[in-house]
Design a protein around this motif. Structure first.
Motif, PDB file in Angstrom:
ATOM      1  N   SER A 186      -0.083   2.124  -7.127  1.00 23.83           N
ATOM      2  CA  SER A 186      -0.131   1.911  -8.808  1.00 23.83           C
ATOM      3  C   SER A 186      -1.064   3.018  -9.482  1.00 23.83           C
ATOM      4  CB  SER A 186      -0.724   0.654  -9.068  1.00 23.83           C
ATOM      5  OG  SER A 186      -2.033   0.428  -9.015  1.00 23.83           O
ATOM      6  N   GLU A 187      -1.651   3.812  -8.713  1.00 26.52           N
ATOM      7  CA  GLU A 187      -2.474   5.094  -9.001  1.00 26.52           C
ATOM      8  C   GLU A 187      -1.342   6.159  -9.813  1.00 26.52           C
ATOM      9  OE1 GLU A 187      -3.119   8.484  -7.642  1.00 26.52           O
ATOM     10  OE2 GLU A 187      -1.394   7.781  -6.322  1.00 26.52           O
ATOM     11  N   LYS A 212       6.928   9.017  -8.432  1.00 27.45           N
ATOM     12  CA  LYS A 212       7.875   8.127  -8.338  1.00 27.45           C
ATOM     13  C   LYS A 212       9.070   8.241  -9.366  1.00 27.45           C
ATOM     14  CE  LYS A 212       8.683   3.176  -6.837  1.00 27.45           C
ATOM     15  NZ  LYS A 212       8.062   1.947  -6.804  1.00 27.45           N
ATOM     16  N   ASP A 232      10.201  -1.907  -0.460  1.00 22.70           N
ATOM     17  CA  ASP A 232       9.959  -1.007  -1.741  1.00 22.70           C
ATOM     18  C   ASP A 232      10.314   0.364  -1.549  1.00 22.70           C
ATOM     19  OD1 ASP A 232       8.248  -3.227  -2.588  1.00 22.70           O
ATOM     20  OD2 ASP A 232       6.667  -2.601  -1.189  1.00 22.70           O
ATOM     21  N   THR A 256       0.922   8.652  -7.505  1.00 25.49           N
ATOM     22  CA  THR A 256       1.979   7.902  -6.837  1.00 25.49           C
ATOM     23  C   THR A 256       3.209   7.569  -7.951  1.00 25.49           C
ATOM     24  OG1 THR A 256       0.636   6.931  -5.289  1.00 25.49           O
ATOM     25  CG2 THR A 256       2.789   6.020  -5.597  1.00 25.49           C
ATOM     26  N   LEU A 257       2.740   6.962  -9.108  1.00 31.20           N
ATOM     27  CA  LEU A 257       3.745   6.463 -10.070  1.00 31.20           C
ATOM     28  C   LEU A 257       4.336   7.465 -10.766  1.00 31.20           C
ATOM     29  CD1 LEU A 257       1.649   3.542 -12.012  1.00 31.20           C
ATOM     30  CD2 LEU A 257       3.395   3.296 -10.411  1.00 31.20           C
ATOM     31  N   ASP A 278      -3.647   2.274  -2.906  1.00 25.33           N
ATOM     32  CA  ASP A 278      -3.020   1.678  -4.072  1.00 25.33           C
ATOM     33  C   ASP A 278      -1.859   2.664  -4.731  1.00 25.33           C
ATOM     34  OD1 ASP A 278      -2.795   0.520  -6.603  1.00 25.33           O
ATOM     35  OD2 ASP A 278      -4.662   1.578  -7.339  1.00 25.33           O
TER      36      ASP A 278
END
Length: 597
Positions: free
Chosen positions: A398-399, A406, A432, A402-403, A396
């Motif tokens: 969107s956790e 980024k 992506d 990771t966000l 995932d």
């Protein structure tokens, strides 16, 4: 050391003590009769909260606590290369000899070998004025790395005495400096530095030189600059560790620091057993001779996992200050963030998204900000390139880890589960992933004969993006129903993925692609795509183009072109031109007609 208090209660790696003497924030302490290592995290009038980096099983209220007067630090000097440390820089090889296969609680030893002697060659002279970062001599740490002995960053003055050339241990005095306040300070081959404080520099330099990795998809589409930051997010089985190991072997860096932060023991075992047997393509010697390993696996104390990336990046900054290019691999920052979450929960702090502490983003930013290409205090140029693997639960992206990652990195190589399942490696999703370093490193490519590098990359990205849209249509109506011009786009993207972006890490030729081979192959494949468009525009059917032998040669090229491959690439490009002429001039057989049902 001084006694500063006694234990009141224990909650896993968090210990609260009754303070009997003054403590400093972030001061390193020794807890209990076994003297396990900890760090002061919170202070009040008569209480202090500690973060302990070893197992607290059996620790009882009333146990004594001693203060060291120093922050958590690492020992820097000759002998770091080729060593394997835990998260608080205890040498695991030495501990194994002393305590067996398991690290005993309170096991303490020096990070560097105090008995080994080094051939010191002085470069400073008596009476010379020096400042922090000045080189006063050097020892040969390996065949490729000259370990420069630096004046500590917080010291400046005049040299009063310098030892002659000879054999010295890391604790022997090799120089004496009289500082600007009249005090004298003795210098040895080693020095200490707090892990949470960045080492100073003279200036930051633009990240304008690419870190050549030998991986075509990275060096061409998603380049990383020396001194840059990158993240490799991917779910289980997508090849994060293998990708990082390829970077360890082939990246254009002088020194490698690999931090195994909370990874499974079998993965770290693979790294520890393979690195001594991997041949360094630069020197022909074992790769570990220019590598520092920090191993803190998932079964080791969780608090030491939190400290391990600071230990690794401080060692990386030390070699950067000598003027070397250092690549730091952190595998993985997700496990590090999980350690932050566990400690924060035991400190009863207010949780943020998914239970992570509210300061997760700032801690990630602090880590990646320590990367960079710099001018050192001594006037040399060095760099630390930080590459962090991210392991999002269930893939995932969107956790929170990771966000937030980024946000702070300029290079993002997202690994795709479907590509990995199809055995396409590196499994980097071109849709992506991104890199902001393209315009910065374009000047380097121009200087090395690739004036059209940005244009080629833009053409490649456009082709891949167009094919993604057409693939959705083709799934509905079938590829045969599309016009030939659109089928050329699909064929070109398919050829890019199979003949260029895909790479075999175990093939003796394909495992590394030089910059000349990478740019030559990209030019060659895009030239064939342009030729296909021209031929189709002359109403030559698509099936004739796909059946031409030159297509098979393009697919085999990555396994057959060795080194720079300029002659082989030029010959294949000539065969592409010949194929174009043949397709335009010869009528060829008629298209096959489908059989009647």
């Amino acid at each position: 050391m001084r006694r500063v208090g006694s234990v009141e209660w224990v909650n896993g790696p968090v210990v609260r003590i009754h303070a009997e003497a003054a403590l400093q924030m972030m001061e390193m302490v020794l807890v209990g009769e076994d003297r396990i290592v900890g760090e002061a995290m919170e202070l009040s009038a008569d209480r202090a909260t500690l973060q302990v980096y070893e197992d607290t099983t059996g620790l009882e209220p009333g146990a004594p606590v001693w203060g060291t007067g120093l922050p958590l630090h690492v020992e820097l000097g000759p002998g770091l290369l080729g060593s394997i440390f835990d998260g608080i820089q205890r040498p695991l090889q030495v501990l194994r000899e002393r305590t067996g296969d398991f690290v005993h609680r309170g096991a303490a030893t020096r990070a560097l070998d105090t008995e080994r002697r080094w051939d010191f060659e002085p470069s400073a002279k008596v009476g010379e004025r020096v400042r922090g970062g000045t080189t006063i001599g050097a020892v040969r740490e390996s065949t490729t790395i000259e370990h420069r002995i630096l004046v500590p960053p917080d010291l400046g003055g005049r040299i009063e005495d310098v030892a002659p050339a000879g054999h010295y241990g890391i604790d022997q005095v090799i120089a004496r400096v009289r500082d600007d306040f009249g005090g004298a300070r003795e210098l040895t081959l080693s020095q200490r530095w707090p892990v949470r404080r960045p080492r100073p520099m003279a200036a930051r330099l633009p990240a304008s030189v690419p870190l050549i990795t030998g991986q075509r998809i990275i060096d061409s589409l998603f380049p990383l600059a020396k001194g840059g930051t990158a993240a490799i997010p991917g779910g289980f089985g997508t090849g994060k560790t293998v990708t990082e190991q390829n970077l360890v072997k082939w990246a254009d860096a002088d020194v490698i620091v690999f931090v195994g932060c909370g990874e499974r023991g079998n993965e770290m075992t693979g790294v520890l057993t393979e690195l001594p047997n991997i041949e360094d393509p630069r020197t022909g010697e074992p790769l570990i001779r220019r590598t520092v390993l920090v191993a803190n696996t998932s079964n080791m104390p969780v608090a030491a996992r939190e400290a391990s990336i600071y230990t690794g990046i401080t060692i990386a900054e030390y070699y950067r200050d000598m003027g070397y290019d250092v690549a730091l691999m952190a595998d993985s920052t997700s496990r590090w963030a999980e350690a932050l979450r566990e400690i924060s929960g035991r400190l009863q702090e207010m949780p943020a998204e998914e239970g992570f502490p509210a300061y997760l983003a700032s801690r990630l930013a602090e880590f990646y900000e320590r990367a960079g290409r710099v001018r050192t205090l001594d006037g040399a140029q060095g760099s630390v390139t930080a590459i962090g693997a991210v392991s999002p639960p269930g893939g995932d992206f969107s956790e929170p880890v990771t966000l937030h990652t980024k946000r702070f990195v300029r290079c993002f190589w997202e690994l795709d589960k479907e590509l990995a399942s199809a055995r396409v490696f590196p499994a980097i999703n071109t849709a992506d992933s991104f890199s902001d370093y393209g315009p910065d490193v374009a000047g380097w490519w121009r200087e090395h004969g690739a004036d059209d590098w940005l244009e080629l990359v833009a053409e490649c990205n456009e082709l891949l993006q167009s094919s993604r849209k057409l693939e959705q249509v083709a799934q509905l109506v079938g590829e045969e129903a599309l016009p030939d011009q659109e089928r050329v786009v699909l064929e070109g993207a398919r050829l890019l993925r199979d003949a260029f972006l895909q790479q075999d890490a175990f093939d003796p030729v394909d495992r590394f692609s030089s910059p000349a081979k990478t740019i030559g192959m990209l030019r060659m494949i895009l030239h064939w795509v342009r030729c296909m468009r021209e031929v189709v525009g002359m109403h030559i059917p698509m099936y004739r183009i796909r059946s031409h032998p030159v297509r098979t040669e393009l697919l085999r090229a990555r396994f057959e072109i060795e080194g720079d491959g300029s002659e082989a690439i030029a010959a294949l490009r000539a065969r592409i031109d010949t194929a174009r002429a043949e397709l335009l001039e010869e009528p060829g057989p008629a298209a096959p007609t489908p059989e009647a049902p």
